[in-house]
Design an enzyme around this catalytic site. Sequence first.
Site, PDB file in Angstrom:
ATOM      1  N   ARG A  60     -42.497   4.974 -62.713  1.00  0.00           N
ATOM      2  CA  ARG A  60     -42.968   6.042 -63.048  1.00  0.00           C
ATOM      3  C   ARG A  60     -44.122   5.763 -64.030  1.00  0.00           C
ATOM      4  NH1 ARG A  60     -38.116   9.361 -64.889  1.00  0.00           N
ATOM      5  NH2 ARG A  60     -37.427   7.111 -64.537  1.00  0.00           N
ATOM      6  N   GLU A  97     -30.468   4.124 -72.844  1.00  0.00           N
ATOM      7  CA  GLU A  97     -29.463   5.415 -72.887  1.00  0.00           C
ATOM      8  C   GLU A  97     -28.434   5.010 -71.905  1.00  0.00           C
ATOM      9  OE1 GLU A  97     -31.552   8.886 -71.908  1.00  0.00           O
ATOM     10  OE2 GLU A  97     -30.113   9.992 -72.522  1.00  0.00           O
TER      11      GLU A  97
END
Length: 172
Positions: A60, A97
């Site tokens: 992205r 994460e």
Amino acid sequence: MTLDLRDRIRDVPDFPTPGIVFKDLMPLIADPEYYAQTIHDLADWCRPREPDLILGAEARGFIFGGALAYALGAGFIAARKPGKLPRETVEATYALEYGTDSLQVHRDAVSPGARVIVLDDVLATGGTARAKVELVEELGGVVSGVVFVLELTFLGGRDRLTGYDVHSLVQY
Ligand code: AMP
């Protein structure tokens, strides 16, 4: 009229692992008006920081970073997963994460003193952005800003970027 970018950001619970709420920006990219405004807003923040280069990571980061670089009249440089870039690279490994990962940049991608904006779609724990900042500095570049479309403020990623000029368009 200013569009609320949140209208094209979708929550996907338990992706890619249980307990993670994934912020899906694909609807935003697919909508011409929202995509254009996102690039416009990123460019407005970046322009006074006078970047020579935008650094984005796959995938992205390429979609936003290429359009942003074009809008600014800057160049784009790619941070890629190991093994994708054909010439000599520098590499950084970082905690995510969810899991760990590594990114590589071509060793000659940044001229000494070049002003580089580090871009990513999402600021979560800040590990990815921190790694990219370190790669730019290892190559002799100057980080003139770190910019995100979306920031998950409750994960405190900004703490990993203390001392840098950091901005996000949308916060959760
Ligand atoms: P971090 O290094 O933790 O700041 O993670 C940043 C990178 O992981 C970004 O490039 C995102 O693409 C991805 N990411 C991490 N958490 C999420 C999330 N909840 N939703 C969407 N993307 C995420």
